[in-house]
Design a protein around this motif. Structure first.
Motif, PDB file in Angstrom:
ATOM      1  N   LEU A  62       1.052  -1.487   0.102  1.00 37.02           N
ATOM      2  CA  LEU A  62      -0.605   0.490   0.098  1.00 37.02           C
ATOM      3  C   LEU A  62       0.670   1.217  -0.253  1.00 37.02           C
ATOM      4  O   LEU A  62       1.948   0.999   0.813  1.00 37.02           O
ATOM      5  N   GLU A  63       0.424   2.515  -1.260  1.00 37.32           N
ATOM      6  CA  GLU A  63       1.364   3.201  -1.175  1.00 37.32           C
ATOM      7  C   GLU A  63       0.574   4.535  -0.029  1.00 37.32           C
ATOM      8  O   GLU A  63       0.954   5.722  -0.460  1.00 37.32           O
ATOM      9  N   ILE A  64      -0.612   4.487   0.629  1.00 33.37           N
ATOM     10  CA  ILE A  64      -1.753   5.558   0.981  1.00 33.37           C
ATOM     11  C   ILE A  64      -1.309   5.199   2.052  1.00 33.37           C
ATOM     12  O   ILE A  64      -0.674   4.450   3.000  1.00 33.37           O
ATOM     13  N   PRO A  65      -1.664   6.522   3.457  1.00 36.03           N
ATOM     14  CA  PRO A  65      -1.192   6.225   4.646  1.00 36.03           C
ATOM     15  C   PRO A  65      -1.972   5.452   5.038  1.00 36.03           C
ATOM     16  O   PRO A  65      -2.794   5.797   5.331  1.00 36.03           O
ATOM     17  N   VAL A  66      -1.891   4.321   6.058  1.00 34.21           N
ATOM     18  CA  VAL A  66      -2.096   3.335   7.027  1.00 34.21           C
ATOM     19  C   VAL A  66      -1.919   3.105   8.149  1.00 34.21           C
ATOM     20  O   VAL A  66      -0.324   3.645   8.438  1.00 34.21           O
ATOM     21  N   VAL A  67      -2.862   3.586   8.660  1.00 38.72           N
ATOM     22  CA  VAL A  67      -2.547   2.985  10.363  1.00 38.72           C
ATOM     23  C   VAL A  67      -2.619   1.053  10.352  1.00 38.72           C
ATOM     24  O   VAL A  67      -3.811   0.987   9.740  1.00 38.72           O
ATOM     25  N   VAL A  68      -2.761   0.333  11.346  1.00 36.21           N
ATOM     26  CA  VAL A  68      -3.007  -0.838  11.282  1.00 36.21           C
ATOM     27  C   VAL A  68      -3.373  -0.735  12.669  1.00 36.21           C
ATOM     28  O   VAL A  68      -3.218   0.371  13.415  1.00 36.21           O
ATOM     29  N   ASP A  69      -4.703  -1.476  12.728  1.00 40.16           N
ATOM     30  CA  ASP A  69      -5.658  -1.795  14.609  1.00 40.16           C
ATOM     31  C   ASP A  69      -6.031  -2.942  14.677  1.00 40.16           C
ATOM     32  O   ASP A  69      -6.229  -3.672  13.332  1.00 40.16           O
ATOM     33  N   PHE A  70      -6.142  -3.867  15.683  1.00 36.66           N
ATOM     34  CA  PHE A  70      -6.536  -4.978  15.708  1.00 36.66           C
ATOM     35  C   PHE A  70      -7.848  -5.678  16.227  1.00 36.66           C
ATOM     36  O   PHE A  70      -8.190  -4.262  17.374  1.00 36.66           O
ATOM     37  N   LEU A  71      -8.593  -6.505  15.388  1.00 35.60           N
ATOM     38  CA  LEU A  71      -9.470  -7.217  17.062  1.00 35.60           C
ATOM     39  C   LEU A  71     -10.075  -8.788  16.510  1.00 35.60           C
ATOM     40  O   LEU A  71      -9.391  -8.722  15.748  1.00 35.60           O
ATOM     41  N   ALA A  72     -10.780  -8.757  17.597  1.00 37.55           N
ATOM     42  CA  ALA A  72     -10.514 -10.283  17.921  1.00 37.55           C
ATOM     43  C   ALA A  72     -11.748 -10.875  18.676  1.00 37.55           C
ATOM     44  O   ALA A  72     -12.505  -9.826  19.456  1.00 37.55           O
ATOM     45  N   ILE A  73     -12.385 -11.795  17.858  1.00 41.82           N
ATOM     46  CA  ILE A  73     -13.716 -11.867  18.284  1.00 41.82           C
ATOM     47  C   ILE A  73     -14.126 -13.312  18.222  1.00 41.82           C
ATOM     48  O   ILE A  73     -13.083 -13.899  18.173  1.00 41.82           O
ATOM     49  N   SER A  74     -15.127 -14.284  18.969  1.00 47.71           N
ATOM     50  CA  SER A  74     -15.481 -15.094  19.482  1.00 47.71           C
ATOM     51  C   SER A  74     -15.838 -15.409  18.374  1.00 47.71           C
ATOM     52  O   SER A  74     -16.261 -14.519  17.009  1.00 47.71           O
ATOM     53  N   GLY A  75     -15.707 -16.927  18.202  1.00 44.18           N
ATOM     54  CA  GLY A  75     -16.819 -17.588  17.309  1.00 44.18           C
ATOM     55  C   GLY A  75     -18.358 -17.704  18.218  1.00 44.18           C
ATOM     56  O   GLY A  75     -18.075 -16.822  18.800  1.00 44.18           O
ATOM     57  N   TYR A  76     -19.176 -17.534  16.949  1.00 43.31           N
ATOM     58  CA  TYR A  76     -20.212 -17.965  16.853  1.00 43.31           C
ATOM     59  C   TYR A  76     -20.794 -19.802  16.666  1.00 43.31           C
ATOM     60  O   TYR A  76     -21.864 -19.619  17.330  1.00 43.31           O
ATOM     61  N   GLY A  77     -19.695 -20.821  17.241  1.00 46.11           N
ATOM     62  CA  GLY A  77     -20.085 -21.529  16.892  1.00 46.11           C
ATOM     63  C   GLY A  77     -21.152 -22.457  16.841  1.00 46.11           C
ATOM     64  O   GLY A  77     -20.441 -21.940  14.731  1.00 46.11           O
ATOM     65  N   ASP A  78     -22.158 -23.422  16.567  1.00 52.82           N
ATOM     66  CA  ASP A  78     -23.436 -24.564  15.803  1.00 52.82           C
ATOM     67  C   ASP A  78     -24.088 -23.756  15.707  1.00 52.82           C
ATOM     68  O   ASP A  78     -25.108 -24.235  14.453  1.00 52.82           O
ATOM     69  N   ARG A  79     -24.345 -22.956  16.351  1.00 51.53           N
ATOM     70  CA  ARG A  79     -25.826 -22.478  16.417  1.00 51.53           C
ATOM     71  C   ARG A  79     -26.250 -21.742  14.641  1.00 51.53           C
ATOM     72  O   ARG A  79     -27.623 -20.904  14.574  1.00 51.53           O
ATOM     73  N   GLY A  80     -24.678 -21.181  14.280  1.00 48.95           N
ATOM     74  CA  GLY A  80     -25.569 -20.521  13.094  1.00 48.95           C
ATOM     75  C   GLY A  80     -26.072 -18.906  12.460  1.00 48.95           C
ATOM     76  O   GLY A  80     -26.766 -18.420  11.806  1.00 48.95           O
TER      77      GLY A  80
END
Ligand code: IMP
Length: 187
Positions: A62-80
């Motif tokens: 990437l040549e555009i100005p960027v910053v990075v950030d992070f997100l972690a989420i739990s899975g949704y299991g088997d319920r769909g």
């Protein structure tokens, strides 16, 4: 039950991935450059853990100005449904008024991504777009708009280049099909 999973054929080689990530990087550069001067910073929101290798490669294209950030989420299991999904690690900065690009490993059912998009939209970003390494549109349950994708995949479960099976095989430099019986997992 004994798990009998083994690595199957290589679907995308390291060379093919590298070439395609460069193309998608160029596509992203073109999109944000066309939004005009002054060039606004783009917040790349990486969804852990599967997306970390893709982000590392993409960000260097990437040549555009960027910053990075992070997100972690739990899975949704088997319920769909995304009812059980929750944020395990939130962004470290606010995104109000920012250009935001979510960087995912794979969009499968779309449940995870739709939850993330709803959650981020509520924070008032200027724009909210999606880039995914893999797109498995055949398994989609919730319609989600994917703006940039490297590869389409079919129904087969895949590992490597950040994607895991029970936390294994993220380190493979290529993407391979997983063979054999496996328990239902996400992450
Ligand atoms: P969703 O079904 O679109 O919500 O995808 C949820 C998550 O499941 C993805 O972000 C991946 O971490 C994981 N996932 C889905 N398919 C695969 C796969 O083929 N290999 C490894 N992880 C996967």
């Amino acid at each position: 039950m004994m798990e009998r999973v083994t690595l199957g054929p290589v679907l995308f080689t390291a060379e093919a991935i590298s070439a395609r990530v460069k193309e998608v990087g160029a596509e992203i550069n073109r999109f944000y450059l066309a939004r005009g001067e002054p060039q606004r910073e783009v917040v790349l929101v990486n969804v852990l853990k599967g997306g970390f290798i893709f982000l590392a490669d993409l960000v260097r294209c990437l040549e555009i100005p960027v910053v990075v950030d992070f997100l972690a989420i739990s899975g949704y299991g088997d319920r769909g449904t995304s009812a059980g999904v929750r944020i395990l690690k939130d962004l470290s900065e606010g995104i109000r008024g920012k250009e935001v690009l979510v960087v995912e490993d794979i969009v499968d059912t779309g449940l995870t991504l739709s939850y993330i998009l709803r959650n981020l939209e509520a924070r008032g970003p200027e724009s909210l777009r999606v880039c995914t390494f893999l797109d498995r549109a055949v398994k989609r349950i919730v319609p989600v708009e994917v703006h940039h994708r490297c590869f389409e995949v079919g129904e087969e479960f895949v590992v490597g280049y950040g994607l895991d099976y029970r936390q294994k095989w993220r380190n493979l430099p290529h993407v391979r099909v997983l063979r054999g019986e496996r328990a239902q997992v996400a992450g």
